[in-house]
Every structure is written in C-alpha cells, then in structure tokens.
Design a protein around this motif. Structure first.
Motif, PDB file in Angstrom:
ATOM      1  N   SER A  89       0.569  -1.221   0.131  1.00  0.00           N
ATOM      2  CA  SER A  89      -0.056   0.031   0.001  1.00  0.00           C
ATOM      3  C   SER A  89       0.804   1.177  -0.102  1.00  0.00           C
ATOM      4  O   SER A  89       0.524   2.143  -0.729  1.00  0.00           O
ATOM      5  CB  SER A  89      -0.888   0.075   1.129  1.00  0.00           C
ATOM      6  N   GLN A  90       1.960   1.150   0.655  1.00  0.00           N
ATOM      7  CA  GLN A  90       2.785   2.515   0.679  1.00  0.00           C
ATOM      8  C   GLN A  90       3.351   2.706  -0.693  1.00  0.00           C
ATOM      9  O   GLN A  90       3.793   3.745  -0.872  1.00  0.00           O
ATOM     10  CB  GLN A  90       4.011   2.181   1.702  1.00  0.00           C
ATOM     11  N   THR A  91       3.905   1.515  -1.303  1.00  0.00           N
ATOM     12  CA  THR A  91       4.389   1.413  -2.547  1.00  0.00           C
ATOM     13  C   THR A  91       3.648   2.227  -3.574  1.00  0.00           C
ATOM     14  O   THR A  91       3.807   3.088  -4.385  1.00  0.00           O
ATOM     15  CB  THR A  91       4.858   0.201  -2.954  1.00  0.00           C
ATOM     16  N   GLU A  92       2.142   1.942  -3.566  1.00  0.00           N
ATOM     17  CA  GLU A  92       1.225   2.376  -4.276  1.00  0.00           C
ATOM     18  C   GLU A  92       1.033   3.839  -3.998  1.00  0.00           C
ATOM     19  O   GLU A  92       1.064   4.649  -5.090  1.00  0.00           O
ATOM     20  CB  GLU A  92      -0.315   1.745  -4.169  1.00  0.00           C
ATOM     21  N   ARG A  93       1.131   4.486  -2.917  1.00  0.00           N
ATOM     22  CA  ARG A  93       1.204   5.806  -2.437  1.00  0.00           C
ATOM     23  C   ARG A  93       2.316   6.595  -3.144  1.00  0.00           C
ATOM     24  O   ARG A  93       2.077   7.604  -3.489  1.00  0.00           O
ATOM     25  CB  ARG A  93       1.168   6.025  -1.012  1.00  0.00           C
TER      26      ARG A  93
ATOM     27  N   GLU B 286       3.872   9.813 -10.338  1.00  0.00           N
ATOM     28  CA  GLU B 286       2.955   9.853 -11.391  1.00  0.00           C
ATOM     29  C   GLU B 286       2.421  11.462 -11.323  1.00  0.00           C
ATOM     30  O   GLU B 286       2.261  11.976 -12.590  1.00  0.00           O
ATOM     31  CB  GLU B 286       1.779   8.941 -11.766  1.00  0.00           C
ATOM     32  N   ALA B 287       2.093  11.741 -10.299  1.00  0.00           N
ATOM     33  CA  ALA B 287       1.344  13.172 -10.366  1.00  0.00           C
ATOM     34  C   ALA B 287       2.321  14.375 -10.532  1.00  0.00           C
ATOM     35  O   ALA B 287       1.994  15.385 -11.114  1.00  0.00           O
ATOM     36  CB  ALA B 287       0.596  13.378  -8.885  1.00  0.00           C
TER      37      ALA B 287
ATOM     38  N   HIS C 137       6.287   8.948 -17.556  1.00  0.00           N
ATOM     39  CA  HIS C 137       5.125   8.216 -17.154  1.00  0.00           C
ATOM     40  C   HIS C 137       5.590   6.614 -16.962  1.00  0.00           C
ATOM     41  O   HIS C 137       6.184   6.125 -18.224  1.00  0.00           O
ATOM     42  CB  HIS C 137       3.979   8.471 -18.262  1.00  0.00           C
ATOM     43  N   GLY C 138       5.180   6.065 -16.120  1.00  0.00           N
ATOM     44  CA  GLY C 138       5.552   4.501 -15.888  1.00  0.00           C
ATOM     45  C   GLY C 138       6.822   4.402 -15.247  1.00  0.00           C
ATOM     46  O   GLY C 138       7.172   3.180 -15.369  1.00  0.00           O
ATOM     47  N   GLY C 139       7.532   5.422 -14.882  1.00  0.00           N
ATOM     48  CA  GLY C 139       8.961   5.169 -14.362  1.00  0.00           C
ATOM     49  C   GLY C 139       8.874   4.525 -13.061  1.00  0.00           C
ATOM     50  O   GLY C 139       7.988   4.428 -12.447  1.00  0.00           O
ATOM     51  N   GLU C 140       9.999   4.756 -12.154  1.00  0.00           N
ATOM     52  CA  GLU C 140      10.345   4.079 -11.085  1.00  0.00           C
ATOM     53  C   GLU C 140      10.452   5.292  -9.811  1.00  0.00           C
ATOM     54  O   GLU C 140      11.080   6.251 -10.359  1.00  0.00           O
ATOM     55  CB  GLU C 140      11.660   3.186 -10.794  1.00  0.00           C
TER      56      GLU C 140
ATOM     57  N   LEU D 219       1.220  18.247  -3.688  1.00  0.00           N
ATOM     58  CA  LEU D 219       1.376  17.343  -2.694  1.00  0.00           C
ATOM     59  C   LEU D 219       0.560  17.224  -1.256  1.00  0.00           C
ATOM     60  O   LEU D 219       0.141  16.253  -0.908  1.00  0.00           O
ATOM     61  CB  LEU D 219       3.037  17.677  -2.132  1.00  0.00           C
ATOM     62  N   THR D 220       0.260  18.243  -0.891  1.00  0.00           N
ATOM     63  CA  THR D 220      -1.212  18.234  -0.001  1.00  0.00           C
ATOM     64  C   THR D 220      -2.175  17.492  -0.230  1.00  0.00           C
ATOM     65  O   THR D 220      -2.611  16.799   0.712  1.00  0.00           O
ATOM     66  CB  THR D 220      -1.370  19.943   0.235  1.00  0.00           C
ATOM     67  N   ALA D 221      -2.702  17.524  -1.609  1.00  0.00           N
ATOM     68  CA  ALA D 221      -3.870  16.833  -1.918  1.00  0.00           C
ATOM     69  C   ALA D 221      -3.530  15.242  -1.981  1.00  0.00           C
ATOM     70  O   ALA D 221      -3.970  14.352  -1.816  1.00  0.00           O
ATOM     71  CB  ALA D 221      -4.355  17.105  -3.317  1.00  0.00           C
ATOM     72  N   LYS D 222      -2.418  14.830  -2.742  1.00  0.00           N
ATOM     73  CA  LYS D 222      -2.325  13.586  -2.845  1.00  0.00           C
ATOM     74  C   LYS D 222      -1.547  13.024  -1.500  1.00  0.00           C
ATOM     75  O   LYS D 222      -1.808  11.617  -1.410  1.00  0.00           O
ATOM     76  CB  LYS D 222      -0.953  13.379  -3.870  1.00  0.00           C
TER      77      LYS D 222
END
Length: 544
Positions: A119-123, A129-130, A147-150, A192-195
């Motif tokens: 879950s932390q990796t997804e965040r 991506e944002a 896009h799609g990078g690491e 960053l505040t929103a994400k």
C-alpha cells in the motif's frame, strides 16, 4: 547569638521552577537508565537465556516418569564427572552454557521490513505519477520523471505514520524547474497536500542549491493550554506557542497536572523594539479578542492598559475597574475621549523625556511605566464617526503609532478581514508585528504578513490558531493560549478561574488631588465605565 533567618516560602514562580527542575531530573534519570540498559544488554541477554534454560530443565524433569528419574540423574552425574576430569573441561562447559544462554535469550522480535509495503508503494507511485507533468521536460535527454517510471530514484528518503500515510518525504527534482518562482512552488505544494493526505499541516523546505524538496507533516499545536503567568522579562509578551524547530527558547507551563516546556512566540516591545505595535487580523470567531485579552493580562503586570472595544459585545467587561486598567470604552464618544487623551499623554511623555535628556537626567518615573492601547474592531467606530460627521478615531492614533516607541506606548489593533480596507494608512504602516488567525486564503495571509508561510493551513482551525510574523522575521505557526471571557456562560469553570486569578484586584475610586499651578497639568484620564458583574463570577472571585 545571631538569629538564623527563617526559610523563605516558595512563591508561585519558584514553585514552577522547582517543578521544572524536577521534570528535568526525571528526564535525566530516564536517560541514564536507558544508557545503562544499552551497556548491560549482553548481560541481560545471557541472564534471560539462563532463565529460559532453567525453565526448560524444570519442565523436562517434571515430564520425566518417576521410574526413569534415577537413570537420568546417573547420566547427568556421569557427564559432570567426565567434564570435570577432561583438561579445560569446566571452562569449556561454562563457555558452552553461556553460548546456549545467549542464543536462547536473543531478541526474537521479527525485524521491520526494509522497504515500504504494497500500500505504501502504491502511494509513492501515485505521488511520482502526479509530479511527472511538473518535473519533466520534452528536451530532457535523461528525464528523472517519466510516465510509468520508477519512484525509487527521485524519492531518496521517505517515512510513513501509523495510518500508512506519508509523514516525511525528500523529493529530487530537475535543475531546470523554476523553484525560485512562488507560483511554481505553490502548484507543487498544493499537489502534494492533496495527494499525501488532506486534513494535515505540511512544512515544505526548498533546497534550491541541491534541487531537493523536503516535505514534513507537522504535529498539531496544543490548543488547550490555559491562560497562566508566563516566565518572561519586562517588555516581553507571549503571543502564543509554535513548533520546537522554529525557536530556540522554551517556557515551563502548567498543562493539566503536568509541567511541560513549550516553545513560545515572544513579542518584544519598548524603546529598543523594532516592532513596537501589532496588528491582528482574522474572520469572526478566529480568536482575535482572545489574543487581545491574553496581551492585556500580561501587560497589566508592568503597565497601564486602555481598551477600546468596537464590537460592543462586552468581551472585556471583566477588566473594568481593575488596577492598571484606565478605561474600557464601548461607545464612540468614550473612544474619542480616550484616544485623544492617549495622544496627549504620548506628547506629554515625549516632552518630559526630551527635557530630562537635555538636562542630563534620567527619564521621569511616570514615563517609564508602559502604556498599552488595545483597539478591537476600530472600523465600527469609523463608520459611526462618518455617519455623525465626527473625527475618525483612527486619526487619533497617529501620534501614538509614530512616537509610541520613544514614549513607551504600545498600540495593538485587532480587525476582521471584511473591514481591512477601512484601516488607516498609519495603522498599516506602523504595525510591523502581524498576526493572522483562523482559516484564511493564502493570498490574505500573504497580504497581511508580507510573505507566504512555509506550511499549509487547515480547512477548519481551532480558535486562536494562525500565523505570526515579527517585522522581517520568518512566519511562525501560532496557537494563542486559551483566554476566554470569564463572564461568558459558555466558559468552563476551570478556564473562568484561570482568567480571574490573573486579573488584578478591583480599584477603588479616589478623588484626584489638585495640582500645583507651577507644574504643567497632566491630561485627565478617561473615566472608567462600571459594568455589572454576574453573581456567579463574584462568587468565583471570592472563592479564589
């Protein structure tokens, strides 16, 4: 024989200092215990292992049938005899037992995972991506964001809280990003505040030389610190409390039944102050009146206070008739009279100080006592004066604002945002200490303070929360101490008692003595209004 002096009874300040020293002693003892635990950790591990081996031996003996205990004892005695006869046998046996005990007593807590979970990796990937549209360029041969990078390469350091949300993050960004433009920074901070998670306050640190942005989640400031006597010097006023990383000073405070050290925002006034006057702005219910009450309670320790309340809601009725309170005016006529007297008093002090300096004498004693002028919502009187074709009360503040520092006169003005355009140019120009309370748009905060804060604001703030900036210094988060109106029915008994204990005793009416004709007559002080006091408040004061 000379008499030995009796021991002095501890005062309230001495008791607070004693409690602070006791708390620090406990902290030192706790630190020493932790250090001793680290040093003795191998011995503790071996002792734990020996206890586990002994417990295992007792269980083995209890599980062995009685008819087999004799051969087991004979076997154990034979082993002990062989070990005793072998060269270096006892030493090897002791070393073997210690090794087994160390192995059994080791810490078996499963280690924490090295990297973030799923879950932390997804965040982190969502944050990456944002940021791609803002930190990527079409002409970059080796883009850091694609896009799609690491995300591992740009996010060099990251931490998460117990809820799984980002608590600390260090972001690398390309050198061509315009980090010197406030608009570009604001877009990244808003994203960053929103994400990263709404409902929290974030602190952003831009390292323009290293092309790194550090995002830190700030802990909420304590909003329930009651009004109390602060350990400050004359000329120092505590506006509120802030983050420990922003200031290098702490104050010992009573927080419930505990004694804690809290970093304050201290405003220095007087002759050597560079910010002699203050302006507080906020929406209705933001806590500007609470700030003025807190300042008045601290100012009454060393000076006189003149209060002009344009709101007319009786927020300062508790100070009417107190020692040091010259007047509490709620009407236009009284406000004009009081402010006119304040202007004349400022001029009188300037003349007296100038004459004393020309004669080589120290300033007179009556000019050394600070005079505080507190105005709550002066825009109300401005509208009333324009309706009745009277003088604007704010024009009477020009002398006190321009020459107040030399005359030891301090002006504090509190106003709401919807009436900010009514403030006079003198108030805007000479109030270098600024406070913004409540939830306000970033544009309003920047317009009042002169620069945007490095933290994000919450949508819903408790009363007394905001920002403060003294002169050209940095912007601090601020939480005003809880100082409600003791005459309000919604005030709790604990808060009412805390404010009443800080109020000076009520003054008695004394007829003014006639002055000698040879001396210049001092301007008459404005009359003090008498406000009826509720019976329950009188009972609380009597009990205190």
């Amino acid at each position: 024989m000379a008499r030995r002096p009796l021991p002095r009874i501890l005062s309230k300040d001495s008791a607070q200092i004693a409690r602070t020293q006791l708390a620090r002693s406990r902290e030192l003892a706790r630190t020493a215990a932790d250090s001793a635990t680290d040093v003795l950790q191998p011995l503790i591990t071996v002792a734990r292992g020996l206890r586990l081996l002994a417990s295992a031996g007792r269980r083995k003996w209890a599980d062995t049938p009685k008819d087999r205990r004799g051969p087991l004892l004979f076997l154990a005695a034979s082993v002990i005899l062989v070990v005793a006869l072998v060269p270096y046998g006892p030493l090897l046996a002791v070393m073997t037992v210690m090794a087994a005990a160390a192995w059994q007593g080791r810490d078996r807590t499963p280690p924490e995972p090295d990297g973030p979970d799923e879950s932390q990796t997804e965040r982190l990937q969502a944050l990456y991506e944002a940021l791609v549209p803002y930190f990527s360029g079409a002409e970059d041969p080796a883009p850091l964001y694609t896009h799609g990078g690491e995300w591992e390469k740009p996010f060099s350091d990251h931490e998460f809280d117990d809820s799984g949300r980002v608590a600390h993050l260090v972001i690398r960004y390309p050198a061509y990003f315009p980090d010197g433009e406030p608009e570009a920074r604001a877009r990244i901070e808003q994203l960053l505040t929103a994400k990263a998670g709404r409902g929290r306050e974030y602190h952003f640190t831009w390292d323009e030389e290293g092309n790194r942005l550090t995002v830190t989640v700030l802990a909420p400031l304590p909003a329930d610190i009651p009004a109390q006597r602060f350990v400050t010097a004359p000329g120092e006023t505590v506006l509120g409390f802030t983050d420990p990383s922003e200031v290098q000073r702490t104050l010992p405070l009573s927080y419930g039944e505990e004694q804690i050290d809290v970093p304050p925002v201290v405003w220095r006034t007087g002759i050597r102050s560079t910010e002699p006057h203050l302006l507080a702005m906020g929406h209705p219910g933001a806590g500007t009146s609470t700030l003025l009450r807190s300042i008045a309670l601290q100012a009454l320790q060393y000076g006189d206070v003149l209060i002009v309340d344009g709101g007319g809601t009786g927020e300062y009725a508790c100070m009417t008739g107190r020692d040091g309170v010259l007047a509490v005016e709620c009407a236009l006529a009284g406000a004009l009279t009081s402010l006119e007297w304040a202007a004349q008093e400022t001029e009188r002090r300037l003349i007296a100080i100038n004459l004393a300096r020309q004669a080589g004498d120290p300033p007179p004693q009556d000019t050394r006592r600070p005079l505080w002028i507190l105005l709550d919502r002066p825009s109300v009187f401005t509208h009333l004066a324009a309706t009745d074709d009277l003088k604007d009360p704010q024009t009477l503040l020009q002398v006190s604002l321009r020459h107040g520092r030399a005359a030891n006169v301090t002006v504090v003005v509190a106003e709401q945002f919807d009436s900010a355009d009514v403030l006079s140019e003198a108030v805007r120009q000479h109030t270098r200490a600024r406070v913004v309370l409540g939830a306000a748009a970033p544009q309003l905060v920047e317009a009042v303070l002169g620069m945007p804060p490095h933290t994000t604001s919450l949508t819903h703030m408790p009363p007394g929360r905001g920002y403060a900036r003294l002169g050209t210094g940095p912007v601090h988060r601020l939480q005003v101490p809880r100082t409600p109106d003791p005459y309000d029915d919604a005030t709790s008994d604990a808060d009412r008692q805390a404010v009443l204990e800080l109020l000076p005793p009520r003054a008695t009416a004394v007829e003014a003595e006639p002055t000698e004709p040879a001396e210049p007559a001092e301007p008459t002080r404005p009359a003090i209004e008498k406000t009826p006091v509720p019976a329950e408040v009188v009972a609380a004061e009597t009990t205190a």
